[in-house]
Design a protein around this motif. Structure first.
Motif, short mmCIF file in Angstrom:
data_model
loop_
_atom_site.label_atom_id
_atom_site.label_comp_id
_atom_site.label_asym_id
_atom_site.label_seq_id
_atom_site.Cartn_x
_atom_site.Cartn_y
_atom_site.Cartn_z
N PRO A 435 1.00 -1.26 -0.13
CA PRO A 435 0.17 0.05 0.00
C PRO A 435 0.74 1.29 0.00
O PRO A 435 1.95 1.24 0.52
CB PRO A 435 -0.98 -0.06 1.33
CG PRO A 435 0.04 -0.76 2.01
CD PRO A 435 0.85 -1.88 1.25
N LEU A 436 0.34 2.28 -0.43
CA LEU A 436 1.09 3.54 -0.76
C LEU A 436 0.55 4.68 0.26
O LEU A 436 -0.86 4.94 0.25
CB LEU A 436 0.81 4.09 -2.01
CG LEU A 436 1.95 5.46 -2.42
CD1 LEU A 436 3.53 5.21 -1.98
CD2 LEU A 436 1.50 5.94 -3.73
N VAL A 437 1.21 4.93 1.39
CA VAL A 437 0.68 5.80 2.41
C VAL A 437 1.23 7.35 1.97
O VAL A 437 2.38 7.72 1.83
CB VAL A 437 1.20 5.44 3.92
CG1 VAL A 437 0.72 6.34 4.73
CG2 VAL A 437 0.70 3.96 4.21
N ILE A 438 0.27 8.26 1.76
CA ILE A 438 0.69 9.61 1.50
C ILE A 438 0.68 10.61 2.49
O ILE A 438 -0.29 10.99 2.80
CB ILE A 438 -0.07 10.19 0.26
CG1 ILE A 438 0.21 9.12 -1.04
CG2 ILE A 438 0.39 11.36 -0.45
CD1 ILE A 438 -1.25 8.14 -1.18
N ASP A 439 1.82 10.65 3.16
CA ASP A 439 1.95 11.54 4.45
C ASP A 439 1.79 13.14 4.11
O ASP A 439 2.42 13.41 3.09
CB ASP A 439 3.14 11.41 5.22
CG ASP A 439 2.97 11.91 6.52
OD1 ASP A 439 3.62 13.33 6.58
OD2 ASP A 439 3.09 11.63 7.44
N PRO A 440 1.02 13.98 4.49
CA PRO A 440 0.80 15.16 4.07
C PRO A 440 2.21 16.24 4.19
O PRO A 440 2.33 17.16 3.32
CB PRO A 440 -0.18 15.84 4.96
CG PRO A 440 -0.26 15.11 6.17
CD PRO A 440 0.29 13.77 5.64
N ARG A 441 3.00 15.65 5.11
CA ARG A 441 4.47 16.53 5.30
C ARG A 441 5.67 15.70 4.52
O ARG A 441 6.25 16.23 3.87
CB ARG A 441 4.75 16.48 6.78
CG ARG A 441 5.93 17.23 7.13
CD ARG A 441 6.47 17.28 8.54
NE ARG A 441 6.48 15.79 8.93
CZ ARG A 441 6.71 15.38 10.35
NH1 ARG A 441 6.65 16.44 11.14
NH2 ARG A 441 7.00 14.28 10.57
N ASP A 442 5.77 14.41 4.67
CA ASP A 442 6.69 13.59 4.09
C ASP A 442 6.43 13.12 2.69
O ASP A 442 7.23 12.41 2.19
CB ASP A 442 7.20 12.50 4.82
CG ASP A 442 7.62 13.00 6.41
OD1 ASP A 442 8.18 14.10 6.54
OD2 ASP A 442 7.20 12.42 7.63
N GLY A 443 5.22 13.05 2.16
CA GLY A 443 4.95 12.62 0.99
C GLY A 443 4.80 10.95 0.82
O GLY A 443 4.68 10.33 1.80
#
Length: 534
Positions: A435-443
């Protein structure tokens, strides 16, 4: 002396002799035997006549050996060296060059027969008959070999057809190629529409248009007097035009009709009757018609099974996703191309006592069985989730189910349980695309920890926990979106991650972007589910 009924058909004979008396006598004998004669007085004149591409070639050449300037030996040699005239049989004649050595040289340099003058008219005509008989038999054999090669290619083309239009082109173009003529075809498309296809000459474009309903059965009634099989008949142009007024064939028609199964529609191939030069050509046309009928039946059966598989596959997928406060969801499901095999991709989102469970998986393989197993796994997954089992236990229960009901089948499956507060993800991955987790700060980053595929009988580890800051997005995909056969998976995933990083934050727009960029012309199903945690 007249030719008998056993003689070949009348021929066009080129006679080259500088002696006017001999030329007149030879010409008279040949014409009385029913042949057409072209008489010339020199080798140069004979070669010029043969090189004229606007004139048809003669069926036979009779050449005097001792010609002025260019000898008959040299004329014969030049004829045999030229591919255009190499097939023309040659009878050499001479009143002076009559030794065994002369005969040997003449035969060595291109003659098919050698006669000494004075010549008995009966011997000349018998030699002409025998030479023509042999030459025509050889030409028929060469033509049959060429047409068998063309039939082999046409057979490969019709069996390789992956859709209706390619089949129509292969069948109609195959008939034209095999018989070197215009051709037409009439049959029912896999969607039961009567179709009429035409081609003007081998290699030209095939034109396809609707045909009158019931026309295939009307044509079959003309020659196919049993429920299955293949037959051929000839129809006068008036009858053909009455049945098919828009067809381009403008003379008597040879019609071959084939039906492979009782109650199934026939395939009809038509060519000008003049294109068939004997029983061999009739058999070639019948063989192609039968091959086309078998190929179309296979294509029709495949389309029926494919449509059934797609309907079954789609019936197993959720019609809508649950509405959960604080979580926005979007999904896409794109079946493989029309002619690809049925896959086992699936996705799920179900609200449980432990939180929202998101799932995406793929039954390994492409078949109706894969779609059926997919439905079984998805329904069991929902039941285990609703019972309140944590992700790794759901995987273990599915492992037991597969081992008992579907031994040998393997499944990749990624489960993501969203905690009720929406701030933690419990990820259990059984061999699926991470799964791809898209962190609002680290991308974006892929979450790589995973366990074994389902179906191997191995234990599954407990899920890993990933914190979820507000604004985090999650992206779950099947391999059909990211795998490229010529590219290493790591490179494809890296490109995918970069596209997500540069893509829109809106979930619907992001799904559309990813399908547009990575989901075109794929031969595998694509499932995509994404979430935004506010």
């Amino acid at each position: 002396m007249t030719h008998s009924n056993e003689d070949p058909l009348p021929a066009t004979v080129l006679v080259i002799d500088d002696n006017e008396t001999n030329l007149y006598v030879l010409t008279s004998w040949l014409r009385r035997a029913g042949h057409s004669v072209i008489g010339v007085a020199s080798g140069e004149e004979g070669l010029a006549r043969l090189k004229d591409v606007t004139e048809p070639l003669p069926d036979l050449a009779i050449i005097d050996v001792l010609l002025p300037g260019m000898s008959g030996f040299e004329v014969s040699e030049r004829l045999k060296r030229d591919p255009r005239t190499a097939h023309v049989p040659i009878i050499q004649i001479s009143a002076a060059a009559i030794s065994p050595d002369d005969h040997a040289e003449g035969l060595r340099r291109g003659a098919d027969a050698y006669l000494d003058q004075p010549i008995d008219p009966g011997e000349l005509l018998a030699t002409v008959t025998a030479t023509l008989r042999y030459a025509r038999a050889r030409q028929r054999a060469e033509r049959l070999a060429e047409r068998l090669i063309a039939l082999n290619g046409a057979t490969l083309d019709v069996y390789s057809a992956v859709g209706f239009h390619s089949f129509a082109s292969a069948a109609t173009g195959g008939a034209a190629g095999v018989l070197a003529s215009p051709a037409s075809a009439v049959f029912l498309s896999p969607h039961t529409q009567a179709v009429h296809s035409m081609i003007d000459e081998p290699g030209s474009a095939v034109r396809i248009q609707p045909a009158p309903p019931g026309l295939p059965d009307q044509l079959a009634a003309r020659c196919l007097h049993q429920e299955t099989g293949v037959a051929i008949t000839r129809l006068p142009l008036s009858q053909w035009r009455a049945l098919l007024p828009t067809d381009h064939l403008d003379a008597e028609v040879a019609l071959a009709v084939a039906r492979t199964k009782r109650g199934r529609p026939p395939v009809c191939l038509a060519v000008p009757a003049s294109a068939l030069h004997g029983a061999d050509d009739e058999q070639l046309l019948q063989q192609l018609a039968n091959t086309s009928a078998l190929a179309l039946e296979a294509l029709r059966t495949y389309n029926e099974e494919h449509a059934l598989g797609l309907a079954l596959q789609r019936s197993f997928l959720p019609k809508e996703l649950p509405v959960v406060p604080g979580i926005e969801l979007a999904f896409r499901y794109l079946p493989a191309s029309e002619h690809a095999e049925i896959g086992g991709d699936f996705y799920e989102a179900v609200q449980t006592v432990n939180g929202l469970l998101l799932a995406i998986g793929d039954v390994v393989g492409h078949s109706l069985t894969a779609a059926t197993v997919m439905g079984e796994v998805r329904h069991a997954l929902r039941a285990y989730a609703i019972e309140g089992h944590p992700p790794h236990q759901i995987l273990q229960h599915l492992e037991t189910l597969l081992r008992q009901s579907q031994p040998g089948i393997t499944v990749t499956l990624c489960l993501v349980l969203v905690a009720p507060d929406g701030r933690r993800l419990h990820i259990a991955n059984a061999g699926h695309i991470p799964p791809l987790v898209i962190d609002p700060r680290d991308g974006p980053r892929f979450h790589h920890p995973h366990g074994p595929l389902l179906g191997l009988g191995l234990p599954h580890p407990e899920p890993s926990v990933v914190p979820v800051p507000p604004g985090t997005r999650l992206l779950l995909v099947t391999d059909g979106l990211v795998e490229v056969r010529t590219t290493h998976l790591d490179a494809s995933l890296a490109e995918f991650r970069e596209a997500v990083a540069a893509g829109p934050e809106d979930l619907e727009a992001l799904c559309d972007l990813l399908l547009s960029r990575f989901g075109q012309n794929k031969d595998d199903d694509i499932a995509l589910i994404t979430a935004l945690f506010s």
